[in-house]
Design an enzyme around this catalytic site. Structure first.
Site, short mmCIF file in Angstrom:
data_model
loop_
_atom_site.label_atom_id
_atom_site.label_comp_id
_atom_site.label_asym_id
_atom_site.label_seq_id
_atom_site.Cartn_x
_atom_site.Cartn_y
_atom_site.Cartn_z
CB SER A 10 34.51 33.34 44.00
OG SER A 10 35.64 32.61 43.57
CG ASP A 21 40.68 37.40 43.47
OD1 ASP A 21 41.17 38.15 42.62
OD2 ASP A 21 39.61 36.78 43.31
CE LYS A 31 40.94 37.68 39.70
NZ LYS A 31 39.86 38.55 40.24
CD GLU A 77 32.99 38.65 37.22
OE1 GLU A 77 34.11 38.77 37.77
OE2 GLU A 77 31.99 38.16 37.79
#
Ligand code: KIV
EC number: 2.1.2.11
Length: 276
Positions: free
Chosen positions: A53, A95, A125, A194
């Site tokens: 993100s 990530d 991740k 999510e």
């Protein structure tokens, strides 16, 4: 280890499993830079996610796809340094960015190794279910802990066409539950869920021995994760239902900057005390 020593010790994958078993909730937030990592580690956040993100909230892209592995490593190094210079307690998860693990499990392993080698983070991740199961197994087999990510997977946004809640239909819900079990079996130590219905998150959480970390997945998950910029109210345009805004830093920062501009323009800054 007694309770107070446990609360100060570096958070490990073992500790997260114990937390699930003891019914202790896991608090996870994203972090992208040194200063924020220090503050969040000091505040007692259990897991810091260097999320892709960063592509949105740091670099201003409209999706997570453009961020590169080098850019992720740059953010990760800063966050790891921040945790080390504070209490050293928070686990740091990075990530793996879009197309750094999808081509082959060999390339995924090489990139996961690069991420782990270039700084001392704790885990990587990856987004995906059965399609990436072999990759998760390959990476965990060499000793690199993997966190999974199911439900809304932002790296697949062009496939979905929207950021709406996932797995509302029975078929997708069944697939997600199956994927969660497959990713657990492949060796993941936790899974992010999510934007899925709370009832499904309850079922997934009950079905797994590893912790689930929810974002827009209800209170039953073993932990929660949010994007730090969202909880601090840094982004004026983004107010989804699953975000709780704990501060309005956008207004605070704008106000401070306006005052500074005015002081400079009026020659009120610097004062004699602020000069040499
Ligand atoms: O990149 C990210 O910030 C994430 C969280 C939303 C879980 O993956």
């Amino acid at each position: 280890m007694n309770r107070s020593a446990q609360q100060k010790a570096h958070v490990t994958t073992r500790r997260l499993l114990d937390m699930k078993q003891n019914g202790e909730k896991i608090a996870m937030l994203t972090a992208y830079d040194y200063t924020m990592a220090r503050i969040l580690d000091r505040a007692g956040v259990d897991v810091l996610l260097v999320g892709d993100s960063a592509s949105n909230v740091f670099a201003g892209h409209s999706t997570t796809l453009p961020i590169t592995i080098e850019e992720m490593i740059y953010h990760a190094k800063a966050v790891v340094r921040g945790v080390h210079d504070e209490s050293g307690r928070a686990m740091v998860v990075i990530d793996m960015p879009f197309m750094s693990y999808q081509l082959s499990s060999e390339e995924a392993l090489r990139n996961a190794g690069k991420i782990m080698k270039e700084h001392e983070c704790d885990a990587v991740k990856l987004e995906g279910g059965r399609v990436i199961a072999d990759t998760v197994k390959r990476i965990t087999d060499v000793g690199i802990p993997v966190m999974g990510h199911l439900g809304l997977m932002p790296q697949s946004i062009y496939k979905y066409g929207s950021y709406r809640v996932r797995a509302q239909e029975e078929r997708e819900a069944e697939q997600l539950l199956e994927d969660a079990k497959i990713i657990e079996k492949a060796g993941a130590f936790a899974i992010v869920l999510e934007k899925i219905p709370s009832a499904l998150a309850v079922e997934v959480t009950r079905s797994l021995t590893i912790p689930t970390i929810g974002i827009g997945a209800g209170v039953a998950c073993d932990g929660q994760v949010l994007v730090i910029n969202d909880i601090l109210g840094l982004n004026r345009e983004f107010h989804p239902r699953f975000v709780r805004q704990y501060a309005d830093l956008n207004t605070v920062i704008e106000h401070a900057a306006r005052q500074y501009v005015e002081d400079v323009h009026q020659t009120n800054f610097p004062s004699p005390d602020e000069s040499y």
